[in-house]
Design a protein around this motif. Structure first.
Motif, short mmCIF file in Angstrom:
data_model
loop_
_atom_site.label_atom_id
_atom_site.label_comp_id
_atom_site.label_asym_id
_atom_site.label_seq_id
_atom_site.Cartn_x
_atom_site.Cartn_y
_atom_site.Cartn_z
N PRO A 150 0.80 -1.23 0.00
CA PRO A 150 0.00 0.00 0.00
C PRO A 150 0.84 1.28 0.00
CG PRO A 150 -0.85 -1.58 1.59
CD PRO A 150 0.46 -2.11 1.14
N LEU A 151 2.05 1.24 0.56
CA LEU A 151 2.87 2.44 0.62
C LEU A 151 3.79 2.59 -0.58
CD1 LEU A 151 3.88 2.39 4.40
CD2 LEU A 151 2.14 3.80 3.29
N THR A 152 3.72 1.67 -1.53
CA THR A 152 4.54 1.75 -2.73
C THR A 152 3.75 2.42 -3.85
OG1 THR A 152 5.72 -0.27 -2.12
CG2 THR A 152 5.86 0.42 -4.41
N SER A 153 4.39 3.36 -4.51
CA SER A 153 3.77 4.07 -5.62
C SER A 153 4.76 4.16 -6.77
CB SER A 153 3.31 5.46 -5.18
OG SER A 153 4.43 6.25 -4.81
N SER A 154 4.33 4.82 -7.82
CA SER A 154 5.21 4.98 -8.98
C SER A 154 6.40 5.89 -8.68
CB SER A 154 4.42 5.56 -10.16
OG SER A 154 3.84 6.81 -9.81
N ARG B 229 7.64 6.25 -5.39
CA ARG B 229 8.29 5.84 -4.13
C ARG B 229 8.29 4.32 -4.04
NH1 ARG B 229 5.52 8.04 1.03
NH2 ARG B 229 3.94 6.49 0.42
N LYS B 230 9.47 3.78 -3.84
CA LYS B 230 9.62 2.35 -3.66
C LYS B 230 9.85 2.07 -2.17
CE LYS B 230 12.34 -1.67 -5.05
NZ LYS B 230 13.51 -2.16 -5.84
N THR B 231 8.91 1.40 -1.57
CA THR B 231 8.97 1.10 -0.14
C THR B 231 9.65 -0.24 0.06
OG1 THR B 231 6.93 2.33 0.22
CG2 THR B 231 7.63 0.82 1.96
N THR B 232 10.69 -0.26 0.86
CA THR B 232 11.40 -1.49 1.18
C THR B 232 10.73 -2.20 2.35
OG1 THR B 232 12.94 -0.42 2.71
CG2 THR B 232 13.52 -0.44 0.38
N ARG B 233 11.11 -3.44 2.57
CA ARG B 233 10.55 -4.18 3.69
C ARG B 233 11.03 -3.60 5.02
NH1 ARG B 233 12.96 -8.63 5.80
NH2 ARG B 233 10.98 -9.73 5.61
N HIS B 234 12.18 -2.93 5.01
CA HIS B 234 12.67 -2.29 6.23
C HIS B 234 11.83 -1.05 6.57
CE1 HIS B 234 16.01 -5.04 5.91
NE2 HIS B 234 16.38 -4.52 4.77
N ASP B 235 11.42 -0.30 5.54
CA ASP B 235 10.53 0.83 5.77
C ASP B 235 9.18 0.36 6.32
OD1 ASP B 235 12.52 2.47 4.73
OD2 ASP B 235 11.72 2.32 2.68
N ALA B 236 8.67 -0.74 5.74
CA ALA B 236 7.41 -1.28 6.25
C ALA B 236 7.56 -1.78 7.68
CB ALA B 236 6.93 -2.41 5.33
N ALA B 237 8.72 -2.35 8.01
CA ALA B 237 8.95 -2.79 9.39
C ALA B 237 8.98 -1.60 10.35
CB ALA B 237 10.26 -3.58 9.48
#
Length: 542
Positions: free
Chosen positions: A436-440, A442-450
């Protein structure tokens, strides 16, 4: 959910209980360095003898033996030097006992894991919690041999534990073993000998409130003059009255110098330590004292305005700001550090990354949420087997160093720290927040999601996002999705409360006076359609 482990409670981390500052002794003369080496070497030999006596006493040590050891040391140094020596010896012995208990616990965990894997068939798959069988019969046989080795080590360790026997190396076991690998360490015998002697010197003394400048043994005046009370065998080296030696350089303590000067002026206790850095060819003076525990901010106050969730990794800190409702605000931040090279370089890298993180939190006045990490059980080779890359990864994470630095630096800036249980934060964060936090853009990494998962857990919200309803359910096609007020609820036809702030996507100000009057709206089923209608009387024309 039955297979998930119970999560520990979230808490606010208490601040540090002491302060330590350091300054360089610049401009030491050859005579000053010679006196420091003589005094440190003499007291170091006394410390070695006292540590040997304490280890020999084991669990039978009591107050009488302590007093006897102190009387023996007093004749060869002084009463205050003897007190510092015996206290340091007891701290070393207690630290060795704690390390011994941790070592036994690690052996027990490894033996239990090997026994479990040996009981499974070769090639059996494991679960998320328990490891499976070994991959081949050859590995099974090798691990059966290792099991016997670990059991023998455990028996010896338990026997030492019961008798109170510990193993302590003054100067460090690692440096001692380096003597046998000089070529690999790129050291000569002379260079190693200099480091070994420097690490075994003893030049530290505890403070005493009420005495002049807070310390009678290593005294530093408010002007920065450093003087040492010489031991009895070296009293002939004194250059000041009462058997003292005054060093040529002075110290100023640029960091926290005002707080240190207030203490020594008021004759409050300050402990000092002098040591030599052989690699840099420098001498340093470290001052330390205890501080009263700071008042812990309530957890509700730390959550009031939101916070910053931080995910710790082997080469960077991933952080994301969250509001009080647990929603990510803005873009994620990444604070990199490089943990290769010498220990001072690694420590500086961690410190610089934390400075950038703390300044960002200070700008918005927010608390910081971190994981209460402890990889003691995760680093064992028995649990992860041949996954050397993963073991190397978690071993390289600066958990203890970062935790100590973050607590002290955050307390200095007045930023609360909230510690959360690290269970499932990376997995659930990637599952519920990465896409949900990934867009064209902005690439959200799994560390950002953590980091988002950590922040939500610190705020007391569940990590899972609320599921978006289907498109047709977002309209009135199948009725309202939320629960509507019943017919018995008073005031259900009243207007909604006015929300202050800019009005968008609504009627302009001043034109919504009848918005709450449902009878004024021409809608199906409203009473406005069923009221009696009568035309107003018209004036007669003349």
């Amino acid at each position: 959910m039955g297979g998930l482990r119970e999560l520990a409670a979230t808490f606010v981390v208490p601040g540090p209980s002491g302060v330590a500052i350091r300054d360089r002794l610049k401009g030491l003369t050859t005579g000053d360095e010679e006196v420091l080496r003589l005094v440190g070497g003499h007291l170091g030999s006394l410390a070695s003898r006292d540590l040997r006596a304490r280890c020999a006493a084991g669990l039978e040590h009591n107050a009488g033996r302590w007093a006897e050891r102190k009387r023996t040391l007093t004749g060869q140094s002084s009463s205050r030097w003897a007190g510092s020596l015996t206290k340091t010896t007891h701290d070393q012995w207690a630290l060795a006992r704690r390390g011994q208990a941790a070592h036994l616990h690690s052996l027990e965990t490894g033996i239990q894991t090997i026994r479990h894997r040996l009981s499974l068939p070769v090639g059996a798959k494991g679960s998320k919690r328990d490891a499976g069988g070994y991959r081949s019969a050859r590995e099974w046989f090798a691990k059966s041999r290792r099991l016997r080795v670990l059991e023998d080590r455990l028996d010896r360790g338990r026997a030492d534990r019961e008798t109170g026997r510990v193993r302590v190396v003054r100067g460090g076991k690692r440096l001692l073993n380096t003597r046998h690998h000089l070529e690999q360490a790129q050291l000569t015998d002379v260079e190693w000998r200099a480091r070994w002697e420097a690490s075994r010197r003893f030049l530290q003394a505890d403070g005493e409130s009420g005495k002049r400048y807070g310390n009678e043994t290593l005294r530093v005046s408010p002007d920065g003059e450093v003087s040492i009370r010489l031991p009895a065998p070296l009293a002939h080296l004194a250059n000041a009255p009462h058997g003292r030696y005054v060093l040529t350089p002075t110290v100023s303590f640029p960091h926290r110098g005002d707080a240190w000067r207030d203490r020594v002026t008021a004759n409050r206790a300050v402990a000092y330590r002098i040591h030599e850095d052989i690699q840099c060819e420098r001498w340093y003076l470290t001052a330390s004292w205890t501080i009263p525990p700071a008042q812990i901010v309530p957890l509700s106050a730390a959550r009031a305005s939101g916070l910053i969730g931080v995910d710790t990794n082997a080469d960077h800190l991933a952080a994301w700001r969250l509001d009080e409702h647990g929603n990510p605000v803005g873009s994620p931040r990444r604070f990199d550090y490089d943990l290769t090279g010498a220990a001072p370089h690694r420590d500086a890298q961690v410190r610089h990354a934390l400075i950038r993180l703390l300044h960002w939190a200070k700008r918005y006045g927010l608390a910081i949420a971190v994981e209460d990490l402890d990889f003691t059980a995760e680093k064992t080779r028995e649990k992860h087997g041949g996954r050397k890359r993963f073991r190397h990864l978690i071993s390289g994470m600066p958990v203890a160093r970062l935790r100590a630095r973050l607590v002290s630096m955050a307390a200095e800036l007045g930023i609360p720290l909230v510690a959360v249980d690290p269970a499932y934060t990376s997995k659930w964060g990637a599952q519920h927040w990465r896409k949900p936090l990934t867009s064209s853009k902005r690439k959200t990494t799994r560390h950002d999601a953590a980091a988002v998962a950590i922040g939500r857990r610190a705020l007391g919200h569940p990590i899972r996002r609320r599921t978006t309803p289907p498109r047709t359910h977002q309209s009135d096609r199948y009725g309202h999705r939320t629960v509507q007020a019943g017919t018995e609820t008073l005031g259900r036809e009243g207007p909604r409360p006015r929300i202050p702030g800019p009005r968008t996507r609504c009627v302009p100000p001043g034109r919504g006076a009848n918005a709450g009057n449902q009878n004024a709206q021409h809608r199906s089923g409203r009473s406005a359609e069923h009221e009696t209608w009568q035309q107003d009387s018209l004036p007669l024309s003349p």
